[in-house]
Design a protein around this motif. Structure first.
Motif, PDB file in Angstrom:
ATOM      1  N   LEU A 103       0.837  -1.202   0.000  1.00 24.31           N
ATOM      2  CA  LEU A 103       0.000   0.000   0.000  1.00 24.31           C
ATOM      3  C   LEU A 103       0.872   1.252   0.000  1.00 24.31           C
ATOM      4  N   THR A 104       1.930   1.243   0.795  1.00 19.01           N
ATOM      5  CA  THR A 104       2.852   2.383   0.836  1.00 19.01           C
ATOM      6  C   THR A 104       3.482   2.614  -0.530  1.00 19.01           C
ATOM      7  N   ASP A 105       3.860   1.529  -1.201  1.00 16.32           N
ATOM      8  CA  ASP A 105       4.484   1.648  -2.519  1.00 16.32           C
ATOM      9  C   ASP A 105       3.495   2.174  -3.551  1.00 16.32           C
ATOM     10  N   VAL A 106       2.263   1.649  -3.534  1.00 20.13           N
ATOM     11  CA  VAL A 106       1.244   2.092  -4.492  1.00 20.13           C
ATOM     12  C   VAL A 106       0.924   3.568  -4.300  1.00 20.13           C
ATOM     13  N   THR A 107       0.733   3.979  -3.061  1.00 20.91           N
ATOM     14  CA  THR A 107       0.381   5.381  -2.811  1.00 20.91           C
ATOM     15  C   THR A 107       1.524   6.320  -3.199  1.00 20.91           C
ATOM     16  N   ARG A 108       2.757   5.857  -3.033  1.00 19.53           N
ATOM     17  CA  ARG A 108       3.906   6.672  -3.450  1.00 19.53           C
ATOM     18  C   ARG A 108       3.862   6.897  -4.964  1.00 19.53           C
ATOM     19  N   ARG A 109       3.541   5.837  -5.724  1.00 14.39           N
ATOM     20  CA  ARG A 109       3.484   5.959  -7.175  1.00 14.39           C
ATOM     21  C   ARG A 109       2.288   6.807  -7.628  1.00 14.39           C
ATOM     22  N   LEU A 110       1.190   6.735  -6.881  1.00 14.72           N
ATOM     23  CA  LEU A 110       0.037   7.589  -7.179  1.00 14.72           C
ATOM     24  C   LEU A 110       0.396   9.063  -6.986  1.00 14.72           C
ATOM     25  N   LYS A 111       1.101   9.362  -5.907  1.00 10.29           N
ATOM     26  CA  LYS A 111       1.502  10.744  -5.633  1.00 10.29           C
ATOM     27  C   LYS A 111       2.472  11.253  -6.699  1.00 10.29           C
ATOM     28  N   GLN A 112       3.363  10.388  -7.159  1.00  7.01           N
ATOM     29  CA  GLN A 112       4.323  10.782  -8.191  1.00  7.01           C
ATOM     30  C   GLN A 112       3.615  11.192  -9.470  1.00  7.01           C
ATOM     31  N   LYS A 113       2.460  10.588  -9.731  1.00  3.59           N
ATOM     32  CA  LYS A 113       1.672  10.921 -10.916  1.00  3.59           C
ATOM     33  C   LYS A 113       0.684  12.063 -10.655  1.00  3.59           C
ATOM     34  N   GLY A 114       0.711  12.604  -9.444  1.00  4.66           N
ATOM     35  CA  GLY A 114      -0.195  13.699  -9.114  1.00  4.66           C
ATOM     36  C   GLY A 114      -1.629  13.276  -8.936  1.00  4.66           C
ATOM     37  N   LEU A 115      -1.853  11.990  -8.647  1.00  2.95           N
ATOM     38  CA  LEU A 115      -3.212  11.472  -8.479  1.00  2.95           C
ATOM     39  C   LEU A 115      -3.676  11.602  -7.042  1.00  2.95           C
ATOM     40  N   ASN A 116      -4.865  12.157  -6.858  1.00  3.94           N
ATOM     41  CA  ASN A 116      -5.483  12.139  -5.541  1.00  3.94           C
ATOM     42  C   ASN A 116      -6.045  10.744  -5.279  1.00  3.94           C
ATOM     43  N   PHE A 117      -6.021  10.321  -4.028  1.00  4.86           N
ATOM     44  CA  PHE A 117      -6.574   9.022  -3.668  1.00  4.86           C
ATOM     45  C   PHE A 117      -7.114   9.086  -2.251  1.00  4.86           C
ATOM     46  N   THR A 118      -8.002   8.149  -1.949  1.00  5.13           N
ATOM     47  CA  THR A 118      -8.617   8.044  -0.628  1.00  5.13           C
ATOM     48  C   THR A 118      -8.292   6.677  -0.047  1.00  5.13           C
ATOM     49  N   ILE A 119      -8.027   6.629   1.243  1.00  2.00           N
ATOM     50  CA  ILE A 119      -7.833   5.356   1.929  1.00  2.00           C
ATOM     51  C   ILE A 119      -8.923   5.206   2.979  1.00  2.00           C
ATOM     52  N   SER A 120      -9.621   4.080   2.926  1.00  5.21           N
ATOM     53  CA  SER A 120     -10.620   3.741   3.929  1.00  5.21           C
ATOM     54  C   SER A 120     -10.000   2.716   4.869  1.00  5.21           C
ATOM     55  N   VAL A 121      -9.872   3.060   6.139  1.00  5.47           N
ATOM     56  CA  VAL A 121      -9.134   2.202   7.073  1.00  5.47           C
ATOM     57  C   VAL A 121     -10.002   1.845   8.282  1.00  5.47           C
ATOM     58  N   VAL A 122      -9.875   0.602   8.733  1.00  2.57           N
ATOM     59  CA  VAL A 122     -10.582   0.131   9.921  1.00  2.57           C
ATOM     60  C   VAL A 122      -9.580  -0.013  11.063  1.00  2.57           C
ATOM     61  N   MET A 123      -9.893   0.596  12.197  1.00  2.00           N
ATOM     62  CA  MET A 123      -9.079   0.434  13.402  1.00  2.00           C
ATOM     63  C   MET A 123      -9.891  -0.355  14.414  1.00  2.00           C
ATOM     64  N   ASN A 124      -9.336  -1.461  14.879  1.00  2.00           N
ATOM     65  CA  ASN A 124     -10.079  -2.350  15.759  1.00  2.00           C
ATOM     66  C   ASN A 124     -10.273  -1.758  17.145  1.00  2.00           C
ATOM     67  N   ASN A 125      -9.294  -1.019  17.614  1.00  2.00           N
ATOM     68  CA  ASN A 125      -9.377  -0.340  18.910  1.00  2.00           C
ATOM     69  C   ASN A 125      -8.201   0.615  18.988  1.00  2.00           C
ATOM     70  N   THR A 126      -7.936   1.167  20.130  1.00  2.00           N
ATOM     71  CA  THR A 126      -6.856   2.140  20.236  1.00  2.00           C
ATOM     72  C   THR A 126      -5.491   1.505  20.055  1.00  2.00           C
ATOM     73  N   ASP A 127      -5.390   0.172  20.108  1.00  2.00           N
ATOM     74  CA  ASP A 127      -4.103  -0.465  19.818  1.00  2.00           C
ATOM     75  C   ASP A 127      -3.713  -0.259  18.360  1.00  2.00           C
ATOM     76  N   ASP A 128      -4.715   0.054  17.518  1.00  2.00           N
ATOM     77  CA  ASP A 128      -4.458   0.242  16.099  1.00  2.00           C
ATOM     78  C   ASP A 128      -4.196   1.699  15.734  1.00  2.00           C
ATOM     79  N   THR A 129      -4.124   2.581  16.723  1.00  2.15           N
ATOM     80  CA  THR A 129      -4.007   3.997  16.389  1.00  2.15           C
ATOM     81  C   THR A 129      -2.703   4.320  15.686  1.00  2.15           C
ATOM     82  N   GLU A 130      -1.716   3.446  15.744  1.00  2.00           N
ATOM     83  CA  GLU A 130      -0.490   3.711  14.992  1.00  2.00           C
ATOM     84  C   GLU A 130      -0.759   3.710  13.498  1.00  2.00           C
ATOM     85  N   ILE A 131      -1.770   2.949  13.060  1.00  2.00           N
ATOM     86  CA  ILE A 131      -2.110   2.930  11.646  1.00  2.00           C
ATOM     87  C   ILE A 131      -2.603   4.302  11.212  1.00  2.00           C
TER      88      ILE A 131
END
Length: 221
Positions: A103-131
């Protein structure tokens, strides 16, 4: 959807172009392609996107995709036709179609092309807040965050509010009374299934409003 195994009806693609032509004349604001992952039927998806732009549609085109099919050819195509990918990510604690590294690699390539993108993320609890921080470092145009709370842990709610306080939905009186009459999800939306049925929402499969085989279906709806 992985739970639906229907195949498109024989004349579906031809009907879809006719239906899209009518929709585009109605000056809709956004068109969203999703499934499953629309890029598993790459040829049809790219043809539909190209069709919309060639017909003069200058609104937003979204594709909900897991991200693993976004190779250089597709990214170049999306850049040319101004397609906005929405990539769901299940968080660190779940098995997801795309890894955090990919995902990090794909988003980097999207940014290089000037493409806007959205990420929908699920956090299970506060242990996931690092995400939360990891996703934000990818510089998406928008983050759609869903938090699954453990209601038995009161500190859990307070911690989540601390992390997401800027992004948690605040309902005012005006918002409440507006949403009584105009559903914030359903108002102004229309979905077309693989069978050509029209629904108010892709997931309300029993609420069929009509079918694109009927040339007057838009007028009726």
């Amino acid at each position: 959807c992985t739970q639906v195994h229907e195949r498109p009806v024989q004349d579906y693609e031809q009907l879809l172009y006719v239906f899209l032509s009518r929709i585009l004349k109605m000056q809709c604001f956004a068109i969203v392609f999703h499934g499953g992952d629309p890029f598993t039927n790459e040829a049809l998806l790219l043809s539909l996107v190209k069709f919309c732009r060639e017909k003069g549609f200058d609104g937003q085109l979204f594709v909900i995709t897991c991200g693993k099919h976004l190779n250089a050819h597709i990214i170049n195509f999306m850049s040319k036709y101004k397609v906005h990918p929405i990539i769901p990510f299940g968080g660190l604690a779940r098995k997801t179609p795309i890894s955090l590294r990919a995902l990090t690699d794909v988003t980097r390539r999207l940014k290089q092309k000037g493409l806007n993108f959205t990420i929908s993320v699920v956090m299970n609890n506060t242990d996931d807040t690092e995400i939360h921080d990891l996703i934000r470092n990818m510089s998406p145009d928008r983050i759609l965050e869903t938090v699954i709370l453990n209601l038995g842990d009161k500190s859990n709610l307070r911690n989540v509010q601390g992390v997401l306080k800027k992004y948690m939905l605040k309902a005012t009186a005006n918002t409440f009374y507006h949403n009584r009459n105009f559903h914030p999800c359903l108002h102004g939306t229309l979905a077309v299934t693989v069978r050509g049925d029209l629904l108010p929402c892709p997931y309300m499969r029993s609420e069929v409003l009509g079918n694109i085989r009927d040339p007057e279906v838009i007028d009726i709806v």
